[in-house]
Write a protein that holds these residues in place. Structure first.
Motif, PDB file in Angstrom:
ATOM      1  N   GLY A  14       0.812  -1.204   0.000  1.00  0.00           N
ATOM      2  CA  GLY A  14       0.000   0.000   0.000  1.00  0.00           C
ATOM      3  C   GLY A  14       0.844   1.253   0.000  1.00  0.00           C
ATOM      4  O   GLY A  14       0.339   2.353   0.050  1.00  0.00           O
ATOM      5  N   HIS A 119      -3.154  -1.972 -10.396  1.00  0.00           N
ATOM      6  CA  HIS A 119      -3.659  -1.471  -9.112  1.00  0.00           C
ATOM      7  C   HIS A 119      -2.932  -2.127  -7.940  1.00  0.00           C
ATOM      8  O   HIS A 119      -2.816  -1.512  -6.874  1.00  0.00           O
ATOM      9  CB  HIS A 119      -5.161  -1.712  -8.979  1.00  0.00           C
ATOM     10  CG  HIS A 119      -5.998  -0.695  -9.684  1.00  0.00           C
ATOM     11  ND1 HIS A 119      -6.038   0.628  -9.315  1.00  0.00           N
ATOM     12  CD2 HIS A 119      -6.815  -0.805 -10.746  1.00  0.00           C
ATOM     13  CE1 HIS A 119      -6.845   1.289 -10.113  1.00  0.00           C
ATOM     14  NE2 HIS A 119      -7.327   0.442 -11.004  1.00  0.00           N
ATOM     15  N   THR A 123      -0.021   3.021  -5.163  1.00  0.00           N
ATOM     16  CA  THR A 123      -0.811   3.450  -4.013  1.00  0.00           C
ATOM     17  C   THR A 123      -2.202   3.873  -4.456  1.00  0.00           C
ATOM     18  O   THR A 123      -2.440   4.182  -5.625  1.00  0.00           O
ATOM     19  CB  THR A 123      -0.149   4.645  -3.302  1.00  0.00           C
ATOM     20  OG1 THR A 123      -0.107   5.753  -4.200  1.00  0.00           O
ATOM     21  CG2 THR A 123       1.237   4.309  -2.793  1.00  0.00           C
ATOM     22  N   GLU A 124      -3.098   3.915  -3.502  1.00  0.00           N
ATOM     23  CA  GLU A 124      -4.460   4.373  -3.776  1.00  0.00           C
ATOM     24  C   GLU A 124      -4.437   5.817  -4.263  1.00  0.00           C
ATOM     25  O   GLU A 124      -5.189   6.195  -5.168  1.00  0.00           O
ATOM     26  CB  GLU A 124      -5.319   4.230  -2.511  1.00  0.00           C
ATOM     27  CG  GLU A 124      -6.772   4.553  -2.719  1.00  0.00           C
ATOM     28  CD  GLU A 124      -7.497   3.575  -3.634  1.00  0.00           C
ATOM     29  OE1 GLU A 124      -8.507   3.979  -4.241  1.00  0.00           O
ATOM     30  OE2 GLU A 124      -7.060   2.414  -3.754  1.00  0.00           O
ATOM     31  N   ALA A 125      -3.581   6.641  -3.678  1.00  0.00           N
ATOM     32  CA  ALA A 125      -3.489   8.045  -4.089  1.00  0.00           C
ATOM     33  C   ALA A 125      -3.056   8.148  -5.553  1.00  0.00           C
ATOM     34  O   ALA A 125      -3.599   8.967  -6.313  1.00  0.00           O
ATOM     35  CB  ALA A 125      -2.514   8.803  -3.191  1.00  0.00           C
ATOM     36  N   GLU A 126      -2.109   7.333  -5.944  1.00  0.00           N
ATOM     37  CA  GLU A 126      -1.645   7.355  -7.335  1.00  0.00           C
ATOM     38  C   GLU A 126      -2.744   6.855  -8.269  1.00  0.00           C
ATOM     39  O   GLU A 126      -2.949   7.402  -9.357  1.00  0.00           O
ATOM     40  CB  GLU A 126      -0.388   6.483  -7.491  1.00  0.00           C
ATOM     41  CG  GLU A 126       0.391   6.782  -8.741  1.00  0.00           C
ATOM     42  CD  GLU A 126       1.071   8.145  -8.711  1.00  0.00           C
ATOM     43  OE1 GLU A 126       1.369   8.654  -9.804  1.00  0.00           O
ATOM     44  OE2 GLU A 126       1.292   8.725  -7.629  1.00  0.00           O
ATOM     45  N   ALA A 127      -3.472   5.838  -7.842  1.00  0.00           N
ATOM     46  CA  ALA A 127      -4.580   5.315  -8.652  1.00  0.00           C
ATOM     47  C   ALA A 127      -5.640   6.400  -8.864  1.00  0.00           C
ATOM     48  O   ALA A 127      -6.198   6.520  -9.962  1.00  0.00           O
ATOM     49  CB  ALA A 127      -5.198   4.094  -7.977  1.00  0.00           C
ATOM     50  N   ARG A 128      -5.892   7.190  -7.856  1.00  0.00           N
ATOM     51  CA  ARG A 128      -6.871   8.284  -7.993  1.00  0.00           C
ATOM     52  C   ARG A 128      -6.369   9.369  -8.952  1.00  0.00           C
ATOM     53  O   ARG A 128      -7.148   9.947  -9.706  1.00  0.00           O
ATOM     54  CB  ARG A 128      -7.198   8.878  -6.630  1.00  0.00           C
ATOM     55  CG  ARG A 128      -8.026   7.953  -5.763  1.00  0.00           C
ATOM     56  CD  ARG A 128      -8.460   8.639  -4.469  1.00  0.00           C
ATOM     57  NE  ARG A 128      -8.909   7.704  -3.482  1.00  0.00           N
ATOM     58  CZ  ARG A 128     -10.085   7.094  -3.491  1.00  0.00           C
ATOM     59  NH1 ARG A 128     -10.922   7.302  -4.467  1.00  0.00           N
ATOM     60  NH2 ARG A 128     -10.413   6.251  -2.524  1.00  0.00           N
ATOM     61  N   GLU A 131      -6.909   8.007 -12.411  1.00  0.00           N
ATOM     62  CA  GLU A 131      -8.333   8.078 -12.753  1.00  0.00           C
ATOM     63  C   GLU A 131      -8.752   9.505 -13.112  1.00  0.00           C
ATOM     64  O   GLU A 131      -9.532   9.715 -14.046  1.00  0.00           O
ATOM     65  CB  GLU A 131      -9.187   7.557 -11.597  1.00  0.00           C
ATOM     66  CG  GLU A 131     -10.651   7.448 -11.937  1.00  0.00           C
ATOM     67  CD  GLU A 131     -11.463   6.766 -10.853  1.00  0.00           C
ATOM     68  OE1 GLU A 131     -12.700   6.833 -10.960  1.00  0.00           O
ATOM     69  OE2 GLU A 131     -10.887   6.169  -9.920  1.00  0.00           O
ATOM     70  N   ALA A 143     -11.721   2.136 -12.649  1.00  0.00           N
ATOM     71  CA  ALA A 143     -12.323   1.984 -11.320  1.00  0.00           C
ATOM     72  C   ALA A 143     -12.830   0.563 -11.098  1.00  0.00           C
ATOM     73  O   ALA A 143     -12.663  -0.002 -10.012  1.00  0.00           O
ATOM     74  CB  ALA A 143     -13.459   2.988 -11.131  1.00  0.00           C
ATOM     75  N   ARG A 146     -10.027  -1.729 -10.232  1.00  0.00           N
ATOM     76  CA  ARG A 146      -9.566  -1.535  -8.850  1.00  0.00           C
ATOM     77  C   ARG A 146     -10.454  -2.268  -7.877  1.00  0.00           C
ATOM     78  O   ARG A 146      -9.998  -2.857  -6.901  1.00  0.00           O
ATOM     79  CB  ARG A 146      -9.523  -0.047  -8.516  1.00  0.00           C
ATOM     80  CG  ARG A 146      -8.958   0.206  -7.111  1.00  0.00           C
ATOM     81  CD  ARG A 146      -8.880   1.676  -6.752  1.00  0.00           C
ATOM     82  NE  ARG A 146     -10.170   2.173  -6.362  1.00  0.00           N
ATOM     83  CZ  ARG A 146     -10.836   3.157  -6.965  1.00  0.00           C
ATOM     84  NH1 ARG A 146     -10.342   3.764  -8.008  1.00  0.00           N
ATOM     85  NH2 ARG A 146     -12.000   3.542  -6.537  1.00  0.00           N
TER      86      ARG A 146
END
Length: 153
Positions: A14, A119, A123-128, A131, A143, A146
């Motif tokens: 993560g 994914h 990181t989740e921040a990078e995935a956002r 997107e 999305a 993910r």
């Protein structure tokens, strides 16, 4: 303090440290057994390089394990390097299909499979961030991959 359980193929913490090339390609193969995983990933990454800013592509590459970064190069070696114009959905799907030598109707499934594996590397921040830069017509596939839902057949 919590204890994190790590499995051999899902060691992502993560923190954007990814796993390794082999586990990434195994994850792609699990999603897309009929395609060569490395070629599928290269085709999708090439397409992403046409849609995302150079800065975000660099950030994405930096989150990947070193042995996987080569697949996410600056620009696609198969296409002319030049100013990035607006890419529409049909052109994007055709570009990925041609790169992979696949039928255009299979591209959404290929995108989903590679996105799902990707994914697990960022990181989740990078995935956002990714997107947020994708066109609306591709945000849903990103999305869904993910969340592990809406896997195209």
């Amino acid at each position: 303090m919590s204890i994190q359980k790590q499995e051999a193929t899902q060691s992502w913490s993560g923190l954007g440290v990814g796993t390794d090339r082999r586990s990434f390609l195994d994850a792609v193969t699990a999603q897309l057994p009929e395609f060569e995983a490395e070629r599928a990933a290269e085709a999708v990454f090439c397409g992403l390089s046409e849609l995302l800013s150079e800065g975000l592509m660099r950030q994405l590459r930096e989150q990947l394990p070193e042995d996987l970064r080569g697949l996410l190069a600056d620009g696609c070696p198969r296409h002319a390097v030049g100013p990035r114009g607006k890419v529409d959905r049909d052109d994007f799907y055709l570009q990925v299909a041609n790169h992979l030598n696949a039928e255009p109707e299979n591209v959404r499934r290929v995108l989903h499979g590679v996105f799902a594996a990707l994914h697990g590397q960022v990181t989740e921040a990078e995935a956002r961030k990714v997107e947020g830069q994708l066109p609306r017509w591709l945000q849903g596939t990103w999305a869904a991959a993910r969340l592990g839902v809406d896997r195209p057949s």
